[in-house]
Enzyme design. Structure first.
Site, PDB file in Angstrom:
ATOM      1  N   TYR A 139       0.843  -1.202   0.000  1.00 17.84           N
ATOM      2  CA  TYR A 139       0.000   0.000   0.000  1.00 17.84           C
ATOM      3  C   TYR A 139       0.877   1.251   0.000  1.00 17.84           C
ATOM      4  O   TYR A 139       0.660   2.199   0.748  1.00 17.84           O
ATOM      5  CB  TYR A 139      -0.951  -0.010   1.201  1.00 17.84           C
ATOM      6  CG  TYR A 139      -2.237   0.748   0.951  1.00 17.84           C
ATOM      7  CD1 TYR A 139      -3.152   0.287   0.006  1.00 17.84           C
ATOM      8  CD2 TYR A 139      -2.534   1.916   1.644  1.00 17.84           C
ATOM      9  CE1 TYR A 139      -4.327   0.967  -0.235  1.00 17.84           C
ATOM     10  CE2 TYR A 139      -3.711   2.606   1.415  1.00 17.84           C
ATOM     11  CZ  TYR A 139      -4.605   2.129   0.475  1.00 17.84           C
ATOM     12  OH  TYR A 139      -5.782   2.818   0.235  1.00 17.84           O
TER      13      TYR A 139
ATOM     14  N   HIS B 277       6.013  -4.454 -12.843  1.00 17.81           N
ATOM     15  CA  HIS B 277       7.381  -4.413 -13.383  1.00 17.81           C
ATOM     16  C   HIS B 277       7.831  -5.859 -13.554  1.00 17.81           C
ATOM     17  O   HIS B 277       7.505  -6.721 -12.744  1.00 17.81           O
ATOM     18  CB  HIS B 277       8.297  -3.659 -12.420  1.00 17.81           C
ATOM     19  CG  HIS B 277       9.721  -3.538 -12.868  1.00 17.81           C
ATOM     20  ND1 HIS B 277      10.083  -3.364 -14.189  1.00 17.81           N
ATOM     21  CD2 HIS B 277      10.894  -3.558 -12.164  1.00 17.81           C
ATOM     22  CE1 HIS B 277      11.406  -3.267 -14.276  1.00 17.81           C
ATOM     23  NE2 HIS B 277      11.925  -3.398 -13.064  1.00 17.81           N
TER      24      HIS B 277
END
Length: 335
Positions: free
Chosen positions: A28, A111
């Protein structure tokens, strides 16, 4: 010349494919918070997986999103999204995700590092795909709330279901990316180009070019304050012009003297020897050598990073920069 890639937009994505599925966003931070809120606001079922209760836990609760310990978040999740730092992902995978995830759950990345360099070995029955926004998390959230979106890349590593790309595009739509446009790529291409850009331009190249130029002027007897303005401070204005209008737009905006000097001396400084070293840097990335070194460096507590940061923080250019930034702030008109 037109863009050679297919660009996916809202019309190419269907949120219904993932509605009703449980989505676990792991992490988060900058991206995790933006993704979780955007997916939630797109009508999807989102929980956040965190390793411990702390500031991020309380922040998720205050944002109206349910935080759970990672093990609990993934056990019922249909889609698991890794939005923790690259070097945390493998340990998180081995200790808190792989042993507890349900069979066939999708694994999603922003990614490609851990998949491309085989630090994470996904189950053979999981779809594995990536959505990589081309902007920081706060911008992903800000643009979404304003009715827009940040462009992204999309890639599929493993397509067991036959619908991995469609689900990836649905996630991209959920975070607002298809409002702008989503370009297909591969995990290999995204990883290698991302690392190359960071190393030779965005972080490494620009940093060393600025420092070398500043130090050259100071060594020749010029005032550090003047040197800082000319070699570091003014960079933002030029980058903003490139961002808004492209390289040619930037050239049109600067003086003729700057154009001529830039076009002649620029190639003298950034010559074929520099291009050769850029290719060498790219080969280190493609071969996996950089990844091996980085994993080893991280495991030793990142001494190169720690020492390098200390060196920059204690440099003359940093001290002068701190002073001049105060002057710039004082001169800003009051809003």
């Amino acid at each position: 010349m037109k863009c050679t890639s297919k660009i996916y937009t809202d019309n190419d994505a269907n949120l219904d494919l993932i509605k009703g599925k449980r989505i676990a966003v792991l992490g988060y931070g900058s991206q995790g918070r933006a993704w979780a809120q955007n997916l939630r606001d797109s009508g999807l079922n989102v929980v956040v997986g965190l390793e411990r209760e702390g500031k991020s836990w309380e922040l998720a609760k205050s944002d109206g999103i349910t935080p759970l310990h990672t093990k609990d978040a993934v056990k019922d999740a249909d889609i698991i999204i890794f939005l923790v730092p690259d070097m945390v992902q493998r340990t998180l995978w081995l200790e808190s995700v792989q042993p507890y995830m349900k069979k066939g759950a999708d694994l999603v990345f922003a990614h490609g590092f851990n998949i491309h360099y085989k630090l994470i070995d996904p189950p053979k029955d999981s779809d594995v795909y990536m959505i990589a926004p081309k902007g920081p998390g706060p911008t992903v959230r800000e643009y979404y709330k304003a009715g827009g979106g940040v462009p992204a890349l999309v890639a599929v590593h493993q397509d067991v279901s036959g619908t991995a790309l469609h689900k990836a595009l649905a996630i991209a739509k959920g975070i607002g990316a298809t409002r702008a446009g989503v370009i297909p790529t591969t995990f290999k291409e995204e990883t290698e180009t991302d690392l190359f850009g960071e190393q030779v331009i965005l972080v490494g190249g620009i940093m060393e070019l600025m420092r070398a130029a500043f130090e050259t002027l100071v060594e020749e007897g010029y005032q550090p304050e003047v040197a800082y303005f000319e070699t570091i401070n003014e960079l933002k204005m030029l980058v903003d012009l490139v961002y808004e209008k492209g390289i040619s737009g930037m050239l049109k905006a600067v003086s003729d003297t700057a154009k001529y000097g830039g076009m002649t001396v620029g190639k003298f400084v950034i010559d074929e020897s520099v291009r050769k070293r850029m290719k060498e840097a790219l080969q280190r990335i493609k071969s996996g050598k950089f990844a091996e070194e980085w994993v080893e460096e991280y495991g030793r507590g990142m001494p190169t990073v720690v020492n390098g940061l200390s060196n920059v923080q204690n440099s003359l250019e940093e001290k002068i920069g701190n002073q001049l930034r105060d002057l710039v702030q004082k001169g800003k008109p009051k809003s």
